[in-house]
Design an enzyme around this catalytic site. Structure first.
Site, PDB file in Angstrom:
ATOM      1  CE  LYS A  40      15.145  17.071  21.513  1.00 61.18           C
ATOM      2  NZ  LYS A  40      16.489  17.083  20.981  1.00 61.18           N
ATOM      3  CG  ASP A  41      19.565  19.162  23.884  1.00 57.56           C
ATOM      4  OD1 ASP A  41      19.753  17.958  23.704  1.00 57.56           O
ATOM      5  OD2 ASP A  41      19.202  19.933  22.973  1.00 57.56           O
ATOM      6  CB  VAL A  96      10.156  24.234  18.613  1.00 59.28           C
ATOM      7  CG1 VAL A  96       9.291  24.253  17.368  1.00 59.28           C
ATOM      8  CG2 VAL A  96      10.420  25.653  19.098  1.00 59.28           C
ATOM      9  CG  HIS A 135      18.513  24.464  15.422  1.00 55.91           C
ATOM     10  ND1 HIS A 135      18.221  23.369  14.653  1.00 55.91           N
ATOM     11  CD2 HIS A 135      19.408  24.034  16.357  1.00 55.91           C
ATOM     12  CE1 HIS A 135      18.901  22.325  15.077  1.00 55.91           C
ATOM     13  NE2 HIS A 135      19.626  22.689  16.116  1.00 55.91           N
ATOM     14  CD  GLN A 187      23.575  21.235  25.151  1.00 62.46           C
ATOM     15  OE1 GLN A 187      24.312  20.400  24.657  1.00 62.46           O
ATOM     16  NE2 GLN A 187      22.728  21.923  24.420  1.00 62.46           N
ATOM     17  CB  ALA A 247      20.791  19.048  10.686  1.00 62.98           C
ATOM     18  CB  SER A 257      19.465  17.384  13.770  1.00 60.16           C
ATOM     19  OG  SER A 257      19.508  18.736  14.160  1.00 60.16           O
ATOM     20  NE  ARG A 258      21.699  12.011  17.570  1.00 56.86           N
ATOM     21  CZ  ARG A 258      22.263  12.972  18.297  1.00 56.86           C
ATOM     22  NH1 ARG A 258      21.511  13.906  18.837  1.00 56.86           N
ATOM     23  NH2 ARG A 258      23.565  13.002  18.482  1.00 56.86           N
TER      24      ARG A 258
HETATM   25  P1  AMP Z   1      21.873  20.981  18.416  1.00 54.39           P
HETATM   26  O1  AMP Z   1      22.099  21.491  17.032  1.00 54.39           O
HETATM   27  O2  AMP Z   1      21.034  19.748  18.471  1.00 54.39           O
HETATM   28  O3  AMP Z   1      23.134  20.906  19.220  1.00 54.39           O
HETATM   29  O4  AMP Z   1      20.977  22.089  19.140  1.00 54.39           O
HETATM   30  C1  AMP Z   1      21.397  23.425  19.227  1.00 54.39           C
HETATM   31  C2  AMP Z   1      20.504  24.134  20.218  1.00 54.39           C
HETATM   32  O5  AMP Z   1      19.159  24.090  19.760  1.00 54.39           O
HETATM   33  C3  AMP Z   1      20.520  23.479  21.605  1.00 54.39           C
HETATM   34  O6  AMP Z   1      20.521  24.497  22.594  1.00 54.39           O
HETATM   35  C4  AMP Z   1      19.239  22.695  21.615  1.00 54.39           C
HETATM   36  O7  AMP Z   1      18.710  22.484  22.906  1.00 54.39           O
HETATM   37  C5  AMP Z   1      18.334  23.605  20.803  1.00 54.39           C
HETATM   38  N1  AMP Z   1      17.213  22.823  20.260  1.00 54.39           N
HETATM   39  C6  AMP Z   1      17.291  21.669  19.566  1.00 54.39           C
HETATM   40  N2  AMP Z   1      16.055  21.199  19.309  1.00 54.39           N
HETATM   41  C7  AMP Z   1      15.188  22.077  19.858  1.00 54.39           C
HETATM   42  C8  AMP Z   1      13.766  22.152  19.945  1.00 54.39           C
HETATM   43  N3  AMP Z   1      12.986  21.216  19.418  1.00 54.39           N
HETATM   44  N4  AMP Z   1      13.214  23.207  20.583  1.00 54.39           N
HETATM   45  C9  AMP Z   1      13.985  24.165  21.140  1.00 54.39           C
HETATM   46  N5  AMP Z   1      15.337  24.155  21.101  1.00 54.39           N
HETATM   47  C10 AMP Z   1      15.939  23.124  20.476  1.00 54.39           C
END
Ligand code: AMP
Length: 284
Positions: free
Chosen positions: A150-151, A177, A37, A154, A32, A187-188
């Site tokens: 963002k995380d 971002v 990303h 993590q 998503a 994605s949520r």
């Molecule tokens: P996810 O698909 O949510 O597991 O995210 C994959 C990676 O993208 C993780 O390292 C997240 O921290 C990063 N990510 C998700 N949203 C953002 C964002 N808004 N800005 C920067 N990195 C992000």
């Protein structure tokens, strides 16, 4: 772009590239894909010979089955985006390729960082993250791995994992971002109506105000004001707001307590869990 479903075939291809001196950048995702990303992928592309993106909705990191079932999965659109960005390899495995049947995946020693803040709200989440990231690191053998601020928690857990397993991987943490109004992209966010998405910018605005306040008031006083504000918003349910040492994740009560300090929060808004954070100080 080459798409791999098999971990063994991917391992063989990336071993060949590494042996010929190529650097490998790795961006793990759950799909998503959005501009957050994309920023990680572009950074990886600018710093490595080969960029690998994984799309895997990791069942082990979901504590809520409905969240897993409802997680968006627009794979065709994601593949278009990856091609557009110029990603070299997509790893899109089935669960069996990641968690090989019959192989035990024991809990890792995360020094208790998996049990606090986000970990307390989502039991098992960080063990799930650590297990999948460890497996991906072993298969992909990245030179650099890209994660989003963002995380925040993590990134600290992954940093710990790299040290725990003595892996020769550089962790690159990329800035958050945001949507035009300020909500951190996620994605949520798709689950929020457009109007609520704009309104949800109150979370980031309150973090910015909090940062301003904590320079002329005590951290505790500033926090009280911010928590009061966040709990007063209609439709919002504050899960936590905590200031932490950005290295250990231990809670801090004053800015002087650590060289690197961040405020982490989760607000449930219109039943969607929205994570955000801000770095208050970085004197490392
Ligand atoms: P996810 O698909 O949510 O597991 O995210 C994959 C990676 O993208 C993780 O390292 C997240 O921290 C990063 N990510 C998700 N949203 C953002 C964002 N808004 N800005 C920067 N990195 C992000």
């Amino acid at each position: 772009m080459i798409i791999f479903k098999s971990a063994d075939l991917l391992y063989a291809e990336l071993s060949r590239r590494k042996n010929s001196g190529q650097s490998i950048g790795f961006v793990p995702t759950m799909g998503a894909l959005h501009l957050g990303h994309q920023s990680l992928l572009e950074r990886s592309k600018s710093e490595n010979d080969t960029t690998v993106c994984s799309i895997f909705v990791n069942p082990k990191q979901f504590d809520d089955e409905m969240d897993l079932i409802n997680y968006p999965n627009p794979i065709a659109k994601d593949i278009d985006m990856l091609r557009h960005v110029g990603v070299d390899i997509l790893f899109h495995p089935t669960v069996d390729q990641v968690y090989v049947p019959g192989v035990e995946h024991e809990d890792l020693d995360l020094a208790g960082m998996d049990l606090i803040h986000e970990g307390e709200q989502r039991p098992g989440n960080f063990q799930g993250v650590a297990k999948v990231v460890k497996r991906f690191f072993e298969v992909i053998q990245p030179t650099r791995a890209y994660f989003g601020q963002k995380d925040f928690q993590q990134t600290v857990v992954v940093d710990h994992l790299i040290k725990l397993e003595s892996m020769d991987i550089e962790l690159v943490v990329c800035p958050i971002v945001r949507e035009p109004h300020g909500l951190a992209m996620s994605s949520r966010n798709e689950r929020l109506e457009d109007v609520k998405r704009d309104k949800a910018a109150f979370i980031y605005k309150s973090l910015l105000k909090f940062k301003e306040r904590c320079y002329f008031k005590s951290l505790q006083e500033a926090k009280e004001t911010t928590v009061k504000y966040l709990t007063s918003i209609e439709g919002a349910d504050l899960e936590y707001f905590v200031c932490v040492d950005g290295v250990t994740l231990n809670e801090v009560t004053q800015l002087e307590d650590a060289a690197y300090v961040a405020a982490l929060t989760v607000v449930k808004y219109d039943d969607v869990r929205l994570l955000d954070n801000i770095i208050l100080k970085d004197e490392r």
